[in-house]
Scaffold this active site. Structure first.
Site, PDB file in Angstrom:
ATOM      1  N   CYS A  35      19.918 -40.732   8.131  1.00  0.00           N
ATOM      2  CA  CYS A  35      21.163 -40.081   7.662  1.00  0.00           C
ATOM      3  C   CYS A  35      22.004 -39.696   8.870  1.00  0.00           C
ATOM      4  CB  CYS A  35      20.864 -38.910   6.741  1.00  0.00           C
ATOM      5  SG  CYS A  35      19.633 -37.742   7.340  1.00  0.00           S
ATOM      6  N   SER A  36      22.188 -38.413   9.113  1.00  0.00           N
ATOM      7  CA  SER A  36      23.077 -37.990  10.199  1.00  0.00           C
ATOM      8  C   SER A  36      22.682 -36.617  10.725  1.00  0.00           C
ATOM      9  CB  SER A  36      24.523 -37.961   9.704  1.00  0.00           C
ATOM     10  OG  SER A  36      24.602 -37.165   8.534  1.00  0.00           O
ATOM     11  N   CYS A  37      21.378 -36.330  10.824  1.00  0.00           N
ATOM     12  CA  CYS A  37      20.899 -35.034  11.303  1.00  0.00           C
ATOM     13  C   CYS A  37      21.466 -34.753  12.695  1.00  0.00           C
ATOM     14  CB  CYS A  37      19.379 -35.021  11.350  1.00  0.00           C
ATOM     15  SG  CYS A  37      18.632 -35.175   9.715  1.00  0.00           S
ATOM     16  N   CYS A  39      19.643 -40.820  14.218  1.00  0.00           N
ATOM     17  CA  CYS A  39      19.095 -40.455  12.914  1.00  0.00           C
ATOM     18  C   CYS A  39      19.213 -41.697  12.048  1.00  0.00           C
ATOM     19  CB  CYS A  39      19.858 -39.274  12.306  1.00  0.00           C
ATOM     20  SG  CYS A  39      19.260 -38.832  10.652  1.00  0.00           S
TER      21      CYS A  39
END
Lengths: 240, 206
Positions: free
Chosen positions: B114-116, B111
């Site tokens: 971000c940090s999906c 990702c």
């Protein structure tokens, strides 16, 4: 432009960190819990009202907008949950839930006595709603009939949209062309309206396939394919 | 510029005190309760976590038809496993997709923005996944990054990198390790790590 929108492909960063823990300090668990509760209690969700005093909207988009708006050096300086702590504390102050002075004074108390107990109490409906949010989620899929402009196998070009604050478009894809791998069924909204960037209202989403050698000519590895899920607002017909 | 990255010596103590102060104030102001944060954390210890993903992968290893359904429609296939905890289509798992490693193909989920991460089946993302250096480098030089994780992927194998940038939360079905014939699903699940389900590792050998 914001560096945080262009992380993919950035060079010169050195070795990666192979730390497999989720939380590297115990305190990080608390800010994660607070953030998740805020998302669950955010009033736009179709969940039962609770006695919580939380009355303003908080979503991933709000957290991300803060992180994307950071000085890029600070983005690299602070760990993941340090950025959350900064952004979420600031949100509660800016929206009048607490004051900076209160937070500083209370922080000094806990710094002097880390074991000082937390206050007790609160309405159980708040925690029930938090559990319900986690179990049910918040799907962005919207029941609107929108015909996608592209089909699987079509070549599309990624638009160079004017992003001001927040985006879901990985910067390294701008102006590049790829092939539609999947047209996801239905239409998908986004947590917030990103303005001229273009997402928010329900629209199709495409999984688009890119060849790494086209993204970074002469500067990538062989036999690498990159797939990105792109909202329809981010893609257009290639210029003939 | 020189002290751009300076941190105070009591960096962690300050953050710990600040987050406790914030939690205390939010409880006092009626925003959350004194149990809210622990309620969230308990869900990630008992209901949403990599223990689910490991069982799903193990099922895919023993049941090729299930594996095919998992690839074609992950939420529906996962819903077939009625003994999983509630919430398998819950937060950050509303639209999941699975991609399978196999002969000549290695998948890696990232990702870059971000940090999906697919919470119901994998829980919360490990530190490495959220670190900006990984997110930057994995897009352009995945093999070099995988090598730092101890995994060598030859150039003859296609590396498919999935950048989670919209509604889909991706996870990888790693290949079943050799020498695991006759193992139970439970034994197989113990070989499946979060790293294997994101594609920075392969499943442990038996």
């Amino acid at each position: 432009m914001k560096l945080q929108h262009y992380l993919g492909g950035l060079e010169g960063l050195g070795p990666i960190t192979v730390e497999t823990r989720v939380f590297v300090e115990e305190w990080e668990t608390r800010i994660f819990g607070i953030h998740t509760a805020m998302m669950a209690l955010s009033p736009q969700l179709p969940l039962p009202p609770t006695p919580s005093a939380f009355h303003t909207v908080w979503t991933w988009a709000h957290l991300r907008t803060g992180a994307e708006g950071l000085n890029p050096f600070d983005y690299f300086k602070y760990r993941y949950y340090e950025k959350w702590l900064g952004g979420i504390s600031g949100y509660f102050i800016e929206n009048g839930y607490i004051t900076e002075e209160e937070l500083e004074a209370r922080t000094a108390e806990y710094l002097a006595d880390p074991e000082k107990p937390l206050p007790q109490g609160g309405a159980p409906e708040i925690d029930q709603r938090v559990e319900r949010y986690l179990a049910e989620g918040d799907s962005p899929k919207r029941d609107v009939a929108i015909q996608p402009d592209f089909r699987e196998g079509d070549t599309v070009t990624v638009r160079n949209v004017p992003t001001l604050e927040h985006t879901r478009l990985p910067g390294f894809l701008r102006n590049h062309s790829g092939v539609v791998e999947t047209v996801y069924p239905g239409a998908y909204g986004y947590l917030t309206d990103t303005g001229t960037d273009g997402v928010g209202a329900p629209m199709p989403v495409y999984c688009v396939r890119f060849e790494a050698k086209n993204l970074w000519p002469g500067n990538t590895e062989p036999n690498v394919t990159l797939y990105a899920d792109l909202y329809a607002a981010y893609v257009t017909k290639p210029v003939a | 510029m020189t002290d751009r990255f300076h941190h105070p010596d009591d960096r962690e103590a300050r953050s710990a005190a600040r987050v406790r102060a914030l939690e205390a104030l939010l409880i006092e102001k009626g925003v959350i309760t004194s149990k809210t944060v622990d309620t969230v954390l308990t869900v990630f210890e008992t209901k949403m976590g990599p223990f689910n993903g490991a069982r799903i992968v193990a099922r895919a290893w023993v049941d090729p038809a299930f594996k095919q359904r998992l690839i074609e429609d992950a939420p529906a296939a996962i819903a077939e496993m009625t003994d999983l905890p509630e919430g398998m289509a819950g937060a950050e798992g509303e639209h999941m997709r699975a991609v399978a490693n196999g002969e000549g193909v290695h998948n890696l989920v990232i990702c870059t923005l971000c940090s999906c991460y697919p919470w119901p089946v994998l829980g919360l993302p490990p530190y490495w996944y959220k670190d900006p250096t990984f997110r930057s480098r994995a897009a352009r030089e995945p093999r070099a990054v995988l090598k730092e994780f101890g995994l060598t992927v030859p150039e003859s194998t296609e590396v498919k990198v999935w950048d989670s940038s919209a509604q889909i939360r991706w996870f990888v079905i790693p290949e079943r390790p050799a020498g695991t014939e006759g193992m139970s699903e439970e034994q197989l699940a113990a070989l499946v790590t979060p790293e294997a389900m994101m594609g920075v590792a392969v499943a442990a050998s038996a």
